[in-house]
Design an enzyme around this catalytic site. Structure first.
Site, PDB file in Angstrom:
ATOM      1  CD  GLU A 227      -2.735  -1.024   2.484  1.00 50.03           C
ATOM      2  OE1 GLU A 227      -4.138  -0.639   2.465  1.00 50.03           O
ATOM      3  OE2 GLU A 227      -2.325  -1.639   3.313  1.00 50.03           O
ATOM      4  CD  GLU A 247      -3.740  -6.500   3.327  1.00 44.18           C
ATOM      5  OE1 GLU A 247      -3.041  -5.342   3.268  1.00 44.18           O
ATOM      6  OE2 GLU A 247      -3.405  -6.987   2.640  1.00 44.18           O
TER       7      GLU A 247
END
Length: 373
Positions: A227, A247
């Site tokens: 990210e 995730e």
């Protein structure tokens, strides 16, 4: 009573117990730190560094205790001491003094400038070099690291000589393997949401800062690390780069902008694939094919190329680069707004010296020397 408790919210009950136990553990560690400080065993920063390297507490127990609030930890110890009369819960003089003075660390020193502990910052000519500096933990990201990145960006924006940022991870194992959940996990949902918002904001500053940002990726680039790289303007990777947003394997979602920014880089279909499959083994060539990585480099080329690219971008026209980033960001969700900003910027740039320098250099067949004026 047992039935009443059994009828309660199980998730909230479990999280409450975890938070209470975590608070007791931190209180006990802070108490031991207080004893070391009171006995002049070592400076507080050395204690935190030693615990970060050897005990799996990368932020250090003193820093963690300051963030939690020493007054709360003192109350926890006093309650446990009153209940158990155990000597280990007796508040140390060092902890009590630190609580009365506002923390183990002097906030006044922090106000004078960020003391970088988890990143290395250096300005080389017109390039600001930022290295995520936790190689012993695969450069995993903590709230402290996010604060340091935020402070570094403040410093770069205030320095007119900085015209590009080169971001990478220390060592050759990882750019960043993501969030350090083992030692910096949030205590509950509100804490988690706030941590998500902080990361979203600071990572977003890479998109907003008025200079190009290059992410140089070698090794693992996973989860929050990916990210962070997504928010850069350009990404170059060694052949050893390994990518993914895993995730979902933890029952989570990307929390630092991954659900929003990744689709603008690789397209929504590929972004959904990367997030939903939760793979952690995308290689650099695949991510190049997806449009995430701009260049894939052999290991012996990676170091030279990342600096070459950063310096080339730093030599570009700073006003035009800043306005280009603004226009592209404004048009992300509103094309008309982006076009309007583009037109305004185009007109404004004709009033700058840089345009005339660029035109003169073109006519004279030489490299332009932009001054940002």
């Amino acid at each position: 009573l047992a039935r009443d408790l059994a009828a309660g919210p199980p998730i909230a009950q479990r999280l409450t117990k975890r938070a209470m136990l975590a608070g007791r553990l931190l209180a006990a560690m802070a108490n031991e730190v207080g004893k070391l400080v009171a006995n002049d065993v070592a400076p507080i920063s050395d204690i935190d560094d030693a615990m970060g390297l050897g005990a799996g507490f990368p932020e250090g127990p003193a820093r963690m205790a300051d963030e939690h609030g020493l007054g709360v930890l003192v109350e926890t110890l006093e309650d446990r001491h009153e209940t158990t009369d155990a000597a280990r819960y007796e508040v140390s003089d060092g902890l009590r003094e630190a609580a009365e003075s506002g923390g183990f660390y002097d906030e006044a020193d922090d106000d004078e400038g960020m003391n970088y502990e988890q990143i290395e910052v250096e300005v080389d000519g017109a390039v600001a070099h930022v290295e995520l500096d936790r190689p012993q933990r695969m450069n995993t990201i903590t709230p402290r690291m996010i604060d340091e990145l935020d402070a570094a960006l403040d410093a770069f924006e205030a320095d007119e000589d900085v015209r590009a940022v080169l971001l990478e991870g220390a060592g050759d194992r990882a750019f960043s393997a993501g969030f350090d959940a083992a030692s910096a996990a949030p205590e509950g949902s509100l804490d988690a949401a706030e941590m998500s918002r902080k990361g979203q904001r600071v990572f977003g500053r890479l998109e907003e800062v008025g200079m190009p940002v290059v992410a140089a990726i070698d090794g693992y680039c996973l989860g929050g690390g990916m990210e962070l790289a997504t928010a850069a303007d350009v990404r170059v990777a060694s052949e050893a780069g390994q990518f993914g947003q895993p995730e979902h394997n933890l029952g989570l979602i990307p929390g630092w902008g991954g659900t929003q920014r990744l689709k603008h880089v690789v397209g929504e279909g590929r972004a959904r694939e990367i997030i939903f499959t939760a793979r952690n083994d995308y290689d650099a060539e695949t991510m190049y094919d997806y449009g995430f990585v701009n260049e894939v480099l052999a290991p012996d080329e990676h170091d030279d190329r990342k600096w070459e690219l950063a310096r080339d971008l730093a030599a570009g026209p700073p006003i035009a680069q800043k306005l280009t980033k603004r226009a592209m960001l404004a048009g992300r969700d509103d094309t008309d707004a982006g076009l309007e900003l583009e037109a305004s910027a185009f007109g404004h740039l004709f009033t700058t010296d840089d345009v005339w320098e660029g035109l003169a250099a073109f006519q004279q067949d030489r490299e332009p020397e932009f001054e940002g004026e």
